[in-house]
Design an enzyme around this catalytic site. Structure first.
Site, mmCIF file in Angstrom:
data_model
loop_
_atom_site.group_PDB
_atom_site.id
_atom_site.type_symbol
_atom_site.label_atom_id
_atom_site.label_comp_id
_atom_site.label_asym_id
_atom_site.label_seq_id
_atom_site.Cartn_x
_atom_site.Cartn_y
_atom_site.Cartn_z
ATOM 1 N N THR A 18 56.103 -3.749 18.581
ATOM 2 C CA THR A 18 55.530 -4.241 19.841
ATOM 3 C C THR A 18 56.509 -5.152 20.579
ATOM 4 O O THR A 18 56.552 -5.146 21.804
ATOM 5 C CB THR A 18 54.226 -5.031 19.558
ATOM 6 O OG1 THR A 18 53.401 -4.264 18.675
ATOM 7 C CG2 THR A 18 53.465 -5.330 20.825
ATOM 8 N N SER A 113 58.662 -14.545 16.433
ATOM 9 C CA SER A 113 57.541 -15.203 17.089
ATOM 10 C C SER A 113 56.767 -16.133 16.154
ATOM 11 O O SER A 113 57.344 -17.056 15.608
ATOM 12 C CB SER A 113 56.629 -14.141 17.702
ATOM 13 O OG SER A 113 55.680 -14.735 18.522
ATOM 14 N N HIS A 114 55.499 -15.845 15.929
ATOM 15 C CA HIS A 114 54.655 -16.732 15.112
ATOM 16 C C HIS A 114 54.734 -16.385 13.625
ATOM 17 O O HIS A 114 54.127 -17.080 12.817
ATOM 18 C CB HIS A 114 53.207 -16.599 15.577
ATOM 19 C CG HIS A 114 52.758 -15.180 15.529
ATOM 20 N ND1 HIS A 114 53.112 -14.287 16.506
ATOM 21 C CD2 HIS A 114 52.068 -14.491 14.610
ATOM 22 C CE1 HIS A 114 52.630 -13.094 16.182
ATOM 23 N NE2 HIS A 114 51.989 -13.191 15.034
ATOM 24 N N ASP A 278 53.814 -21.221 20.144
ATOM 25 C CA ASP A 278 54.164 -20.519 18.903
ATOM 26 C C ASP A 278 55.647 -20.675 18.568
ATOM 27 O O ASP A 278 56.359 -21.464 19.201
ATOM 28 C CB ASP A 278 53.769 -19.042 18.974
ATOM 29 C CG ASP A 278 54.612 -18.265 19.965
ATOM 30 O OD1 ASP A 278 55.112 -18.887 20.931
ATOM 31 O OD2 ASP A 278 54.786 -17.044 19.773
ATOM 32 N N ASP A 280 58.388 -19.036 19.067
ATOM 33 C CA ASP A 280 59.414 -18.823 20.085
ATOM 34 C C ASP A 280 58.995 -19.305 21.467
ATOM 35 O O ASP A 280 59.687 -19.050 22.457
ATOM 36 C CB ASP A 280 59.825 -17.350 20.140
ATOM 37 C CG ASP A 280 58.666 -16.431 20.504
ATOM 38 O OD1 ASP A 280 57.517 -16.741 20.141
ATOM 39 O OD2 ASP A 280 58.912 -15.388 21.148
ATOM 40 N N ASP A 282 56.423 -18.544 23.515
ATOM 41 C CA ASP A 282 55.838 -17.719 24.579
ATOM 42 C C ASP A 282 54.306 -17.687 24.544
ATOM 43 O O ASP A 282 53.685 -17.235 25.494
ATOM 44 C CB ASP A 282 56.431 -16.301 24.595
ATOM 45 C CG ASP A 282 56.284 -15.556 23.285
ATOM 46 O OD1 ASP A 282 55.749 -16.143 22.319
ATOM 47 O OD2 ASP A 282 56.719 -14.388 23.224
ATOM 48 N N ARG A 283 53.693 -18.149 23.456
ATOM 49 C CA ARG A 283 52.221 -18.172 23.412
ATOM 50 C C ARG A 283 51.708 -19.569 23.720
ATOM 51 O O ARG A 283 52.447 -20.556 23.593
ATOM 52 C CB ARG A 283 51.716 -17.773 22.027
ATOM 53 C CG ARG A 283 52.093 -16.369 21.643
ATOM 54 C CD ARG A 283 51.438 -15.972 20.330
ATOM 55 N NE ARG A 283 51.792 -14.597 20.007
ATOM 56 C CZ ARG A 283 51.090 -13.796 19.228
ATOM 57 N NH1 ARG A 283 49.989 -14.252 18.670
ATOM 58 N NH2 ARG A 283 51.473 -12.564 19.003
ATOM 59 N N THR A 345 49.382 -2.861 24.910
ATOM 60 C CA THR A 345 49.722 -4.153 24.299
ATOM 61 C C THR A 345 51.232 -4.354 24.258
ATOM 62 O O THR A 345 51.971 -3.438 23.883
ATOM 63 C CB THR A 345 49.136 -4.201 22.881
ATOM 64 O OG1 THR A 345 47.722 -4.172 22.985
ATOM 65 C CG2 THR A 345 49.569 -5.452 22.136
ATOM 66 N N GLU A 364 47.617 -11.561 27.903
ATOM 67 C CA GLU A 364 47.120 -10.806 26.765
ATOM 68 C C GLU A 364 46.168 -11.675 25.960
ATOM 69 O O GLU A 364 46.273 -12.910 25.970
ATOM 70 C CB GLU A 364 48.275 -10.387 25.858
ATOM 71 C CG GLU A 364 49.246 -9.428 26.500
ATOM 72 C CD GLU A 364 50.162 -8.820 25.459
ATOM 73 O OE1 GLU A 364 49.815 -7.757 24.929
ATOM 74 O OE2 GLU A 364 51.208 -9.421 25.151
ATOM 75 N N GLU A 365 45.299 -11.015 25.212
ATOM 76 C CA GLU A 365 44.313 -11.752 24.427
ATOM 77 C C GLU A 365 44.949 -12.568 23.301
ATOM 78 O O GLU A 365 44.325 -13.467 22.754
ATOM 79 C CB GLU A 365 43.250 -10.803 23.859
ATOM 80 C CG GLU A 365 43.765 -9.657 22.988
ATOM 81 C CD GLU A 365 44.298 -10.081 21.655
ATOM 82 O OE1 GLU A 365 43.704 -10.967 21.023
ATOM 83 O OE2 GLU A 365 45.330 -9.521 21.241
ATOM 84 N N SER A 366 46.186 -12.235 22.945
ATOM 85 C CA SER A 366 46.855 -12.889 21.824
ATOM 86 C C SER A 366 47.483 -14.227 22.245
ATOM 87 O O SER A 366 48.587 -14.544 21.840
ATOM 88 C CB SER A 366 47.923 -11.958 21.258
ATOM 89 O OG SER A 366 48.750 -11.486 22.307
ATOM 90 N N LYS A 377 56.092 -13.753 28.443
ATOM 91 C CA LYS A 377 55.001 -14.702 28.537
ATOM 92 C C LYS A 377 55.564 -16.090 28.287
ATOM 93 O O LYS A 377 56.657 -16.232 27.748
ATOM 94 C CB LYS A 377 53.866 -14.345 27.586
ATOM 95 C CG LYS A 377 54.242 -14.219 26.113
ATOM 96 C CD LYS A 377 53.051 -13.655 25.338
ATOM 97 C CE LYS A 377 53.317 -13.627 23.848
ATOM 98 N NZ LYS A 377 53.792 -12.314 23.384
HETATM 99 C C1 VG1 Z 1 50.997 -8.939 18.910
HETATM 100 C C2 VG1 Z 1 49.971 -9.166 20.004
HETATM 101 C C3 VG1 Z 1 50.513 -8.732 21.349
HETATM 102 C C4 VG1 Z 1 51.846 -9.456 21.625
HETATM 103 C C5 VG1 Z 1 52.804 -9.234 20.460
HETATM 104 C C6 VG1 Z 1 54.076 -10.026 20.618
HETATM 105 O O1 VG1 Z 1 51.266 -7.566 18.794
HETATM 106 O O2 VG1 Z 1 48.780 -8.468 19.722
HETATM 107 O O3 VG1 Z 1 49.569 -9.010 22.342
HETATM 108 O O4 VG1 Z 1 52.436 -8.979 22.807
HETATM 109 O O5 VG1 Z 1 52.187 -9.636 19.235
HETATM 110 O O6 VG1 Z 1 53.809 -11.389 20.795
HETATM 111 P P1 VG1 Z 1 50.604 -6.620 17.680
HETATM 112 O O7 VG1 Z 1 51.249 -5.282 17.856
HETATM 113 O O8 VG1 Z 1 50.853 -7.260 16.355
HETATM 114 O O9 VG1 Z 1 49.142 -6.598 17.991
HETATM 115 V V1 VG1 Z 1 54.843 -12.520 20.076
HETATM 116 O O10 VG1 Z 1 54.448 -14.064 20.702
HETATM 117 O O11 VG1 Z 1 54.466 -12.212 18.467
HETATM 118 O O12 VG1 Z 1 56.377 -12.014 20.458
HETATM 119 CO CO CO Z 2 55.827 -15.473 20.456
#
Ligand code: VG1
Ligand code: CO
Length: 544
Positions: A18, A113-114, A278, A280, A282-283, A345, A364-366, A377
């Site tokens: 993703t 990311s997280h 988070d 990096d 972006d959240r 997504t 996004e919902e995340s 983001k």
């Molecule tokens: C998750 C989230 C998605 C987001 C992606 C990257 O992906 O659901 O909304 O864009 O992480 O965010 P997935 O495929 O695990 O549902 V980040 O802040 O982890 O770069």
């Molecule tokens: Co992130």
């Protein structure tokens, strides 16, 4: 520069998900692994000879070493100009901004990311293209194909470059600029928000806030912007020092992983406002006293109030949300008479819409929210947007959200994640579900009846590219909805994400507990996909 060509055996598992390639640290540290991936990427992207590359990451374990490897492989492939964050640090939105600001040909953002960091944690590599957006799917698939056939890579035999001093260096025939990771980003924020008004709120001593950087990359950004430029008292930013293992934590700003912050906001002496970001940067999660703003509501509130913010005073061109995200923002778009796009997504699907000027805000919902100011983001941006709103509306966070619900109705939303150890079981579950799509319409589960069922497919309105199999959607006759998809960011096993949403117009019901409000829908989601029978799990791993 002494360049050597190294023979290598292709790795079979370098398919980005993703948001970039995410692997366990132990995988990325295998000999030749990172070099091979970077070479495959450079073979595919074919950068122009005068290309500038931006390099930086979230500071997690292996960040330093990875920057040196990428620098040495890119230099061996003819790249001569680099812009690198000091200490190898750049938050994801700051990196996107820097790529745009310097008109760079692209950039490597090192982050998972997280996902947890440290020697036993995860590592990630993202490539963003000119303009600052994540590489589109067609490009990441081409890189993957190349990575499977590669037989050699080139690397410059150079010592490690010192990353601790800001300034321009001419080094081994290269032009390297080390930049402060915060400066350009902070200036961008000042150009968007009413800093005078926010300073009056934050420095007055009456309003108290807490920003939890979770020992990840936003610490230095939040300290500079919130404490130094906006006058929030020292200590308003906590866990501000980035650590390679994020202090052993899971830097994901949601009520489950950031439960201690939620607990602080439930106390009698809670601050007026809290937020977290988070790994990096972006959240974001925004909280008021005893109140967590759900990400779908956040996007809707920001859209509805955008013209009160200097950077968005002229209005919004349009908005977008990822398909599983609650439709709260759709009601706002309809009211404003602007387009609302529904995308797969992942932030990369917003890139074309942002570049074409079709949308101004997206989310996004995340716990991801952003705008046309960058092509990722942006956690701290969302926090500043909220602070600007609180300052100019003179209302608390929960007052703002409750007033929004009264005007547009409330979209109760929750995500139930099921971690399934055996990825094949998870894939089989999705295939069964897809196989049943035709039989679902008209079927009733308790008091709920299925109206439509499909597998989401997206045609990009700008370049016409088609992305299919993006999640099974089940629409019920009462307007509620269930969506199923598999996560594309994990590094082992599989996570089934089940998204549950129900719109309630009646204001008297807006104070209900979210899980109770969607309980019937949650039960239906288990039945329809036979989750318990197929996975032997009795409860979701996380309820967010
Ligand atoms: C998750 C989230 C998605 C987001 C992606 C990257 O992906 O659901 O909304 O864009 O992480 O965010 P997935 O495929 O695990 O549902 V980040 O802040 O982890 O770069
Ligand atoms: Co992130």
């Amino acid at each position: 520069m002494n360049v050597v060509t190294v023979a290598c055996t292709a790795f079979a598992d370098q398919r980005p998900g993703t948001a970039g390639l995410r692997k366990r640290v132990a995988v990325v540290r295998q000999p030749h692994y990172l070099e091979t991936f970077v070479q495959a990427l450079l073979d595919t992207v074919a950068l122009p000879h005068d290309a500038t590359l931006v390099l930086g990451g979230d500071g997690r374990y292996f960040n330093d070493e990875a920057i040196q490897v990428i620098l040495h492989v890119a230099a061996a492939n003819g790249v001569e100009r680099f812009v690198i964050g000091r200490h190898g640090w750049l938050s994801t939105p700051a990196a996107s901004h820097l790529i745009r600001l310097r008109d760079a040909a692209g950039g490597f953002i090192l982050t998972a990311s997280h996902n947890p960091g440290g020697p036993d944690g995860d590592f990630g590599i993202k490539f963003n293209v000119r303009g600052g957006g994540q590489a589109p799917e067609a490009l990441t698939e081409a890189i993957y194909r190349r990575s499977r056939e590669i037989t050699q890579y080139r690397i410059a035999l150079l010592p490690a470059l010192a990353l601790d001093r800001v300034g321009i260096q001419r080094w081994e025939g290269l032009h390297v600029e080390i930049v402060d990771p915060v400066t350009d980003y902070a200036a961008l924020m000042e150009s968007l928000f009413d800093f005078d008004r926010m300073r009056a709120l934050l420095s007055g001593g009456r309003f108290r806030m807490r920003f939890d950087a979770l020992h990840a990359i936003t610490g230095p950004y939040a300290q500079e912007i919130l404490e130094h430029r906006l006058g929030a008292p020292a200590g308003s930013v906590v866990n501000a020092a980035p650590r390679p293992d994020f202090g052993g934590g899971h830097p994901d700003p949601n009520p489950v992983d950031a439960a201690p912050l939620v607990a602080i906001m439930s106390r009698a002496d809670a601050p007026d406002f809290a937020a977290a970001s988070d790994g990096d940067g972006d959240r974001n999660m925004v909280l008021g006293r005893g109140f967590v703003v759900s990400p779908g509501d956040s996007l809707a509130v920001l859209a509805a109030n955008a013209t009160q913010i200097p950077g968005y005073a002229s209005g919004l061109a349009g908005v977008a949300r990822s398909m599983p995200t609650s439709r709260a923002v759709d009601h706002v778009a309809a009211h404003l008479g602007i387009p609302c796009y529904e995308t797969p997504t992942g932030w990369r699907y917003f890139f074309n819409l942002l570049e074409a000027g079709r949308i101004t805000l997206c989310g996004e919902e995340s716990f991801g929210t952003g705008s046309s100011h960058v092509r990722e983001k942006d956690g701290l941006w969302a926090v500043l947007f909220w602070l600007n709103l609180v300052a100019c509306r003179a209302q608390s966070v929960d007052e703002i959200v409750r007033a929004h619900w009264a005007a547009y109705g409330r979209d109760f939303f929750s995500r139930h994640d099921w971690y399934i150890e055996d990825a094949e079981v998870a894939a089989a579950l999705m295939e069964c579900l897809r196989g049943e799509l035709g039989t679902l319409p008209g079927r009733s589960f308790g008091r709920l009846t299925v109206e439509r069922a499909d597998d989401f497919s997206y045609t990009d309105p700008i370049d016409g590219s088609v992305t299919s199999r993006q999640g099974v959607r089940i629409a019920l006759t009462d307007g509620s909805r269930v969506v199923y998809r598999l996560s594309g960011t994990g590094t082992g096993g599989a996570t089934l994400r089940v998204y549950l949403e129900r719109h309630v117009a009646d204001t008297a019901q807006h104070g209900s507990d979210c899980q109770s409000a969607i309980a019937t829908l949650a039960a239906l989601s288990r039945d329809v996909a036979a989750i318990e029978q197929m996975t032997r799990l009795r409860q979701p791993t996380a309820v967010i």
